[in-house]
Design an enzyme around this catalytic site. Structure first.
Site, PDB file in Angstrom:
ATOM      1  N   PRO A  85      -3.375 -15.259   8.976  1.00 42.50           N
ATOM      2  CA  PRO A  85      -2.696 -15.037   7.702  1.00 42.50           C
ATOM      3  C   PRO A  85      -3.182 -13.772   6.986  1.00 42.50           C
ATOM      4  O   PRO A  85      -4.353 -13.658   6.641  1.00 42.50           O
ATOM      5  CB  PRO A  85      -3.043 -16.296   6.890  1.00 42.50           C
ATOM      6  CG  PRO A  85      -3.547 -17.292   7.877  1.00 42.50           C
ATOM      7  CD  PRO A  85      -4.147 -16.501   8.983  1.00 42.50           C
ATOM      8  N   GLU A  86      -2.271 -12.822   6.844  1.00 33.60           N
ATOM      9  CA  GLU A  86      -2.518 -11.644   6.021  1.00 33.60           C
ATOM     10  C   GLU A  86      -1.551 -11.763   4.839  1.00 33.60           C
ATOM     11  O   GLU A  86      -0.989 -12.839   4.638  1.00 33.60           O
ATOM     12  CB  GLU A  86      -2.280 -10.360   6.837  1.00 33.60           C
ATOM     13  CG  GLU A  86      -3.173 -10.289   8.067  1.00 33.60           C
ATOM     14  CD  GLU A  86      -2.984  -9.027   8.909  1.00 33.60           C
ATOM     15  OE1 GLU A  86      -2.532  -8.008   8.365  1.00 33.60           O
ATOM     16  OE2 GLU A  86      -3.278  -9.066  10.117  1.00 33.60           O
TER      17      GLU A  86
END
Length: 269
Positions: A2-3
DNA sequence: CCCGGAACCTGAAGGC
DNA sequence: TGCCTTCAGGTTCCGG
């Protein structure tokens, strides 16, 4: 992993199930997921609070409660799933039960993810740079922040105190789109290159949000679906494949111990 | 300040 | 088939 686009998607898709709900119970299957305060206080202070709003800062998810904030970081392999309370598997680390009968399941095979219950967000503000999708983020601001660093541009782009939200995948994609070699010293970039990079960062992030994030390994949206942003990747995780621009081979090198993908003929030193 | 490297973790992948 | 090693990477911390 997750960015920014993944956390933004999680925030958007969690919102309808959690805003206005009250926390009825907390189950901790792996207590170290709680970093602050100590577990008994964490549980005690959370139960009964209403979730007023849900936000994002960099890669952090923020649940605004009655008077405190529950801050969540998913690190590498974490996901937040809306499920019936009793649907637990071996990677479920915590369950936030809601008064709707459903629950937020914190699932994280690698156990890197973390939660903090805090009175204010000053800690985040101290360590995070500007939000790349906000209006205050301008080419001038990017220039000012990048030119201070002599380290490779790839490393500087993933430094959360310089810009918040870019990780390994989107830094590679942005540099490719801007035709900048990942090992260029950040301070050596011309104004023209910084303008290209500014545009690329925003385009890459916005496109990924439209595609609900990239599921390269364990990223899932709150409903359990994957994102599709990785199908648009030009270089990230594309080692050995053909560059869509020039047809050359995408290479993988290490920059500061991080796998870095780029096209050596489109992105020259 | 700047940088490299280890630690935190565990599943997946590769070597033999 | 199975054991062993290496790799993946966001963040923090330690040391030079």
């Amino acid at each position: 992993m997750p960015e920014l686009p993944e956390v933004e998607t999680i925030k958007n898709e969690l919102a309808p199930s959690v805003i206005g709900r009250r926390i009825s119970a907390i189950t901790l299957l792996w207590e170290k997921v709680v970093r602050e305060p100590e577990v008994s206080k964490f549980r005690h202070h959370l139960i009964g609070q209403e979730i007023k709003d849900i936000g994002r800062r960099g890669k952090y998810l923020i649940l605004s409660l009655d008077k405190t904030f529950l801050v969540i970081h998913l690190k590498m392999t974490g996901s937040l799933l809306i499920r019936p309370s009793n649907e637990v598997d071996k990677y479920t680390r915590a369950i936030i039960h809601l008064d709707s009968g459903k629950a937020i399941h914190f699932r994280d095979p690698r156990k890197f993810g973390a939660m903090w219950l805090v009175d204010d967000l000053s800690l985040l503000e101290e360590k995070l740079g500007p939000e790349p999708l906000e209006e205050r983020f301008t080419p001038e601001l990017l220039s000012e922040r990048l030119l201070k660093h002599r380290a490779p541009i790839k490393a500087v782009l993933t430094d959360q105190s310089v810009i918040a939200g870019l990780g390994n995948m989107y830094a590679d994609e942005a540099l490719y789109a801007a035709r900048i070699h990942p090992l260029r010293a950040a301070s050596s970039l011309s104004l023209d290159e910084i303008r290209r990079l500014y545009k690329s960062i925003r385009q890459v992030l916005l496109a990924a949000i439209e595609n609900k994030g990239a599921s390269v390994n364990t990223y899932y949206r709150p409903g359990g679906e994957k994102g599709t942003a990785h199908f648009q990747f030009k270089v990230a995780h594309q080692g050995g494949k053909d560059c869509p621009t020039c047809g050359g081979k995408i290479e993988r090198i290490k920059v500061r111990e991080r796998g870095t993908y780029f096209c050596p003929s489109c992105q020259t030193l």
